[in-house]
Design a protein around this motif. Sequence first.
Motif, mmCIF file in Angstrom:
data_model
loop_
_atom_site.group_PDB
_atom_site.id
_atom_site.type_symbol
_atom_site.label_atom_id
_atom_site.label_comp_id
_atom_site.label_asym_id
_atom_site.label_seq_id
_atom_site.Cartn_x
_atom_site.Cartn_y
_atom_site.Cartn_z
ATOM 1 N N ASP A 1 -5.772 0.187 -1.192
ATOM 2 C CA ASP A 1 -4.349 0.076 -1.520
ATOM 3 C C ASP A 1 -3.798 -1.331 -1.283
ATOM 4 O O ASP A 1 -2.660 -1.607 -1.637
ATOM 5 N N TYR A 2 -4.601 -2.190 -0.676
ATOM 6 C CA TYR A 2 -4.132 -3.535 -0.366
ATOM 7 C C TYR A 2 -4.539 -4.511 -1.472
ATOM 8 O O TYR A 2 -5.600 -4.394 -2.073
ATOM 9 N N ASN A 3 -3.674 -5.476 -1.710
ATOM 10 C CA ASN A 3 -3.855 -6.390 -2.833
ATOM 11 C C ASN A 3 -4.603 -7.664 -2.454
ATOM 12 O O ASN A 3 -5.271 -8.260 -3.296
ATOM 13 N N ARG B 1 -5.596 2.983 3.778
ATOM 14 C CA ARG B 1 -6.569 2.889 2.698
ATOM 15 C C ARG B 1 -6.795 1.443 2.288
ATOM 16 O O ARG B 1 -5.896 0.790 1.771
ATOM 17 N N PRO C 1 0.809 -1.221 0.000
ATOM 18 C CA PRO C 1 0.000 0.000 0.000
ATOM 19 C C PRO C 1 0.836 1.263 0.000
ATOM 20 O O PRO C 1 1.918 1.310 0.592
ATOM 21 N N ARG C 2 0.337 2.289 -0.657
ATOM 22 C CA ARG C 2 0.970 3.604 -0.584
ATOM 23 C C ARG C 2 0.519 4.319 0.690
ATOM 24 O O ARG C 2 1.264 5.118 1.248
ATOM 25 N N TRP D 1 -1.133 3.237 4.311
ATOM 26 C CA TRP D 1 -1.435 2.060 5.109
ATOM 27 C C TRP D 1 -2.887 2.013 5.522
ATOM 28 O O TRP D 1 -3.425 0.951 5.783
#
Length: 123
Positions: free
Chosen positions: A109-111, A106, A101-102, A104
């Motif tokens: 932002d997690y895959n 959000r 994530p850019r 943490w």
Amino acid sequence: QVRLVESGGGSAQSGGSLTLSCVESISARPSICMGWFRQAPGKEREPVATIATGGRHTYYADSVKGRFTISKDTDKNTVYLQMNSLKPEDTAMYYCAAGWPRDWARPNDYNYWGQGTQVTVSS
């Protein structure tokens, strides 16, 4: 292929403790950041805590600072969330997340995401 598997949810009394675990199966490059989010009914998913870069950096939501501790066993690819002094407002479905994530905090932002584990705190 399952990437994240959570365990450890359940019920607790107010002031009690629970520990959540999340195992990441490594099939490709390991995630740089793993963390926990939670979502209560009718509410948006919110960040709880994240650990990154081999466990050297941790981030906590203000609502859990001083009560929750996130840690990582790198050899076991497992992240733990120790939750102490639980409050009824901690009741939610807790999700493990991993990725690069850019921001943490959000969720988008997690895959990768786990299936979730329910935490219920009664007063």
